[in-house]
Design a protein around this motif. Structure first.
Motif, PDB file in Angstrom:
ATOM      1  N   LEU A 156      34.512  41.170  23.870  1.00  0.00           N
ATOM      2  CA  LEU A 156      34.751  41.813  22.574  1.00  0.00           C
ATOM      3  C   LEU A 156      35.995  42.699  22.627  1.00  0.00           C
ATOM      4  CD1 LEU A 156      31.099  42.805  21.571  1.00  0.00           C
ATOM      5  CD2 LEU A 156      32.481  40.970  20.599  1.00  0.00           C
ATOM      6  N   SER A 204      39.313  42.064  20.429  1.00  0.00           N
ATOM      7  CA  SER A 204      39.793  43.095  19.507  1.00  0.00           C
ATOM      8  C   SER A 204      41.244  43.458  19.812  1.00  0.00           C
ATOM      9  CB  SER A 204      38.898  44.337  19.567  1.00  0.00           C
ATOM     10  OG  SER A 204      38.901  44.905  20.866  1.00  0.00           O
ATOM     11  N   TRP A 243      43.331  40.719  18.423  1.00  0.00           N
ATOM     12  CA  TRP A 243      43.287  40.860  16.964  1.00  0.00           C
ATOM     13  C   TRP A 243      44.324  41.883  16.479  1.00  0.00           C
ATOM     14  CZ3 TRP A 243      39.735  38.689  13.317  1.00  0.00           C
ATOM     15  CH2 TRP A 243      39.735  39.293  12.064  1.00  0.00           C
ATOM     16  N   LYS A 265      37.382  54.225  13.103  1.00  0.00           N
ATOM     17  CA  LYS A 265      38.028  53.051  12.519  1.00  0.00           C
ATOM     18  C   LYS A 265      39.450  53.361  12.057  1.00  0.00           C
ATOM     19  CE  LYS A 265      36.279  53.616   7.759  1.00  0.00           C
ATOM     20  NZ  LYS A 265      35.521  52.945   6.677  1.00  0.00           N
ATOM     21  N   TRP A 308      43.594  47.500  13.221  1.00  0.00           N
ATOM     22  CA  TRP A 308      42.581  48.238  13.987  1.00  0.00           C
ATOM     23  C   TRP A 308      41.357  48.495  13.103  1.00  0.00           C
ATOM     24  CZ3 TRP A 308      43.109  51.482  18.734  1.00  0.00           C
ATOM     25  CH2 TRP A 308      42.040  52.357  18.922  1.00  0.00           C
ATOM     26  N   ALA A 341      39.419  45.350  12.824  1.00  0.00           N
ATOM     27  CA  ALA A 341      38.823  45.013  14.123  1.00  0.00           C
ATOM     28  C   ALA A 341      37.597  45.871  14.388  1.00  0.00           C
ATOM     29  CB  ALA A 341      39.859  45.203  15.232  1.00  0.00           C
ATOM     30  N   PHE A 342      37.662  47.152  14.001  1.00  0.00           N
ATOM     31  CA  PHE A 342      36.506  48.029  14.190  1.00  0.00           C
ATOM     32  C   PHE A 342      35.308  47.518  13.404  1.00  0.00           C
ATOM     33  CE2 PHE A 342      33.816  51.572  12.914  1.00  0.00           C
ATOM     34  CZ  PHE A 342      33.594  52.212  14.118  1.00  0.00           C
ATOM     35  N   THR A 363      34.653  44.469  12.563  1.00  0.00           N
ATOM     36  CA  THR A 363      34.152  43.206  13.117  1.00  0.00           C
ATOM     37  C   THR A 363      33.557  43.398  14.505  1.00  0.00           C
ATOM     38  OG1 THR A 363      35.727  41.890  11.839  1.00  0.00           O
ATOM     39  CG2 THR A 363      34.817  40.882  13.829  1.00  0.00           C
ATOM     40  N   PHE A 364      34.404  43.743  15.457  1.00  0.00           N
ATOM     41  CA  PHE A 364      33.950  43.809  16.846  1.00  0.00           C
ATOM     42  C   PHE A 364      33.115  45.070  17.095  1.00  0.00           C
ATOM     43  CE2 PHE A 364      37.973  41.453  16.715  1.00  0.00           C
ATOM     44  CZ  PHE A 364      37.501  40.214  17.132  1.00  0.00           C
TER      45      PHE A 364
END
Length: 859
Positions: A233, A237, A240, A324, A339, A342-343, A345-346
């Motif tokens: 993960l 991220s 990403w 986030k 970012w 990504a926060f 999602t992951f």
């Protein structure tokens, strides 16, 4: 060897079942692109209804049309997806009375195209409603709209949709090929008896050492596989963010006010106009906040401290509780924005995975399955651009943090728990959506209560009680300080919002949601396209539902076992689900309903309160699979196959009972697919089959994961010519008002400009006191709203007109004193201003423009 071939045959059988499910879930689809070139009343929008039988126009068969400008010409674009050929269309070209200048209508299918310019449309014998034809020529049709629901109906030439969409055919081939490849790989690896390579063993050994360092026997015992999940993960991220990816629908702007094509290096899926709460509201607010210093008071969002309540980045102590947004502090705007996504999602996958590790005693497969089930649910994906991921992360961090704070043996674990608990409360206060937040708060209480009631739990708290007490005090102190900072900044704005007309102070008593609406997520989640949705009229976000399968646990576990001490965590989850179900759909005695309402449930309407029930149901099933796999869960004696058949019959009956209510959505294919999958879930839970459960959760997540696009290229949005023009012409000190299209006002905000209208989280009284000092329009402007400026009569006082519950217009004379008193220095029009208006405006020459937006300085 015989067993190996048996496993190979079973693998082929599973492949056949998955391929059949994919065939049902990915039927052929038909595509029809519609383009209308027309001049419509200011602020009007257009939409399409389509009919599959040529007669009926169901509410769910609707497509919104995107307005674009090219070479000064306004067009509306819409794309119709359907499972069967479309036979008729009904265009709603305007939503208000006024003149309509119709230039042309084009329809494009996979193999043909037709164009009706001007009076060529009349040859198709269209049906007109609330439209009066004023004149006709080969170039245009002049209509007068006499109402707010004008319609043009016409038959679609059959050659336009005679062939299925080739993109869907390609997708079906790709899915079948992937399944076949996976099936072949499993068989080959099993036949060759592949073992871990030397490198694999080294990686596993390193992960095992990290797991041993992280583990705490009283909270979570991590395995090497769990550490590798976290590492994966983290790597994903990082990739990403490095690629600047996001799941925003700001790609809608690629076709709006475009002066040049937008080229992205990565673009998976397609942006959705219906997600305007994100691409037209939250993203412009967020980007404006970042580019204007992340202050508490940002007039672009309305009332002071609206920034904190709306959940955008704010500098200062509260940023500690908003991880986030840390990317905006550490990186540039484009990668900070990545970012943020990504926060969501992951971060959500990692948080739910960790929570389930705590609840399942370290079961990696089941924890991963539960995380995928929640992240890939229809509800989370349709609410993804809102606060759904952050609130589920908050729930997970709160329970895991409390677990470490109360039971960790290691000092590091206690510190982790204290910091987690201290930050999660202010974090959730900055994601203030009570209809979802209240149920999740109660779920955290029920889960923590279940953990406290486990045998030996109270004794475990007393182990190392002195440092634990210090950590609790530290957590309460840090939390109290951050909450006090939040309260001091937001108290006045919270009171203002509570007294607005919309959303206002809501008070629900529950019990009025029909019971059949609590469980239909097992059917709803399989849709891939935006339409249809169940039980219209509604939108896709409101229609999305979790799988709520907790009633089926009564088929698996004897009722009397729920009273055992070892079942208290599971029992707390079941009790919570029953509480929410009763609140939503059971007509409880008035005294009970009032009691629940005063305990906070009045802030969560029955439909939205199911958010918590869906999360709890997913956690409960995951815990049961893990315990059954370890042999700790006592199940009823009937065979797994019999229970699966009972579940199939129940779901099939439920689906057939819904079909008469909404026959368009609940067709036999959808009902059969859901029935088979739920039956397989019951079989997996009863047998404790971790791999099957993981596979089913992944399969169920595939359709919802099509909801949000994955793209890069934020700079294409920030550098869009229509925004760059305003930034260059107005300079740093310019204050803009936008007359006409609200989207332009929000776009100006996205690039850091000051704009007096657009979307306001709460009323901006400094402006409204100037425009309406007597507060005659308070019932209209006292709300969360999209504020649209239109031309007012010369010399007239500003007037207010409510268009929708969250949208009002202000008719404001640009030559009058009021607009100057609000501080406006520059004005943009998305329509041609009158000669009277031009007398007090100084035209500004835009560096790059197609004439759709006109820029002026106030004289």
């Amino acid at each position: 060897m015989a067993r190996t071939w048996v496993r190979a045959l079973l693998t082929l059988l599973v492949f056949a079942l998955l391929a059949t499910a994919a065939h049902r879930a990915l039927p052929n689809r038909y595509v029809l692109d519609v383009e209308l070139q027309a001049e419509t009343p200011v602020g009007s929008s257009a939409q399409i209804y389509f009919s599959l039988d040529g007669k009926s126009f169901f509410p769910q068969n609707i497509v919104g049309m995107v307005r674009i400008f090219e070479a000064g010409q306004q067009s509306f674009l819409g794309r119709v997806y359907s499972r069967k050929p479309v036979k008729a269309l009904r265009l709603d070209p305007v939503d208000r009375a006024g003149a309509l200048e119709w230039h042309s209508l084009s329809m494009q299918g996979p193999a043909a195209r037709v164009d009706y310019r001007g009076d060529a449309l009349l040859a198709q014998a269209p049906t007109l409603d609330q439209l009066e034809l004023q004149s006709a020529s080969p170039q245009r049709l002049s209509f007068l709209s006499t109402g707010v629901d004008a319609k043009v109906g016409l038959v679609v030439p059959p050659e336009l949709v005679s062939q299925p969409d080739p993109d869907r055919k390609t997708l079906r081939v790709e899915v079948f090929s992937a399944l076949a490849g996976l099936c072949l790989l499993v068989i080959v690896l099993d036949l060759l008896k592949v073992r871990l390579s030397v490198l694999g063993r080294a990686v596993h050994g390193g992960a095992a050492r990290v797991a041993n360092w992280l583990s705490d026997e009283a909270t979570i015992v991590f395995s090497a596989w769990a550490v590798m999940v976290y590492a994966l993960l983290l790597v994903l991220s990082g990739i990403w963010v490095a690629l600047g990816l996001y799941q925003s629908s700001i790609g809608v702007w690629d076709e709006i006010y475009s002066t040049r094509p937008a080229e992205r290096s990565i673009s998976l899926g397609y942006p959705k106009e219906i997600r305007s709460d994100e691409w037209d509201v939250l993203t412009p607010w967020m980007l404006n906040q970042v580019q204007t210093g992340m202050r508490v008071d940002n007039p672009n969002m309305g009332a002071p401290a609206a920034t904190i309540l709306a959940g955008v980045p704010v500098d200062g102590p509260l940023m500690l509780a908003q991880p986030k947004y840390w990317g905006f502090e550490l990186l540039d705007v484009e990668h900070g924005y990545s970012w943020y996504w990504a926060f969501k999602t992951f971060g959500m996958i990692a948080a739910v995975f960790t929570l389930l590790l705590a609840l399942t005693r370290g079961d990696v497969l089941v924890s991963l399955a539960g995380a995928v089930a929640l992240f890939g649910s229809s509800t989370v994906q349709w609410w993804f651009s809102g606060f759904a991921p952050e609130m589920i992360i908050g729930l997970s961090v709160a329970v895991v943090g409390a677990t470490y704070l109360l039971w960790a043996r290691k000092t590091g674990g206690m510190v982790f728990g204290a910091v987690s608990v201290a930050l999660v409360v202010p974090n959730l206060l900055m994601h203030l959506y009570p209809p979802h937040l209240l149920p999740l708060g109660y779920l955290a209480v029920f889960l923590t209560g279940g953990l406290l009631l486990r045998p030996g739990a109270l004794a475990g708290i007393l182990v190392r009680w002195r440092p634990r007490l210090v950590m609790v005090a530290m957590a309460l102190g840090l939390m109290g300080w951050l909450v006090s900072v939040w309260y001091a900044a937001t108290a006045d704005t919270v009171r203002l919002m509570m007294n607005t007309v919309y959303p206002g102070k809501r008070f629900f008593l529950g019990g009025d949601l029909p019971l059949y609406l609590d469980f239909h997520g097992i059917f709803e989640s399989w849709k891939i396209e935006e339409w249809p949705v169940p039980f219209p009229p509604t939108n896709q976000t409101k229609a999305s539902r979790f799988w709520v399968l907790f009633p089926l646990v009564l088929l698996i576990v004897p009722v009397w076992h729920w009273l055992k001490p070892s079942y208290r965590v599971k029992a707390s989850l079941l009790a919570y689900c029953l509480l929410v179900l009763c609140w939503a759909s059971v007509p409880l005695p008035q005294a009970v309903r009032l009691g629940l309402a005063h305990l906070g449930w009045s802030m969560s309407d029955p439909w939205d309160s199911a958010f918590g029930m869906g999360v709890a149901s997913a956690l409960l099933l995951a815990v049961m699979v893990a315990e059954r796999a370890r042999g700790e869960l006592t199940v009823l004696r009937p065979s797994s196959w019999l229970l699966a058949l009972v579940a199939l019959a129940l779901v099939l009956s439920y689906g057939l009972s819904l079909a008469p209510i909404d026959p368009e959505f609940f067709d036999i294919n959808r009902i059969l697919l859901a029935s088979v999958v739920v039956a397989a879930v019951v079989w997996a839970v009863h047998r404790g089959n971790r791999w099957l459960y993981l596979g089913l959760m992944v399969a169920a997540a595939i359709p919802p994961l099509h909801v949000n696009p994955v793209q890069n290229g934020l700079r294409l949005y920030l550098q869009k010519d229509v925004f760059a023009n305003a930034r260059q012409l107005g300079g740093d000190g310019g204050v803009w008002a936008v007359y006409g299209d609200l989207r332009v006002a929000q776009g100006f905000k996205a690039v850091g400009l000051r704009v007096v209208n657009g979307t306001n989280y709460a009323p901006r009284m400094q402006v409204l006191d100037v425009l309406d000092p007597q507060k005659n329009g308070q019932d209209i402007w006292n709300r969360y709203a999209h504020v649209e400026y239109v031309s007012g009569r010369a010399g007239a006082e500003p007037s207010f007109d409510l268009m929708f519950p969250d949208h009002y217009q202000i008719a404001l004379d640009v030559c009058g004193r009021h607009i100057r008193a609000t501080g406006v220095t520059h004005v943009a029009y998305t329509y041609a201003p009158s000669a009277a208006e031009l007398s007090c405006l100084e035209p500004l020459q835009a560096p790059v423009s197609d004439g759709a937006v006109r820029y002026f300085r106030l004289k």
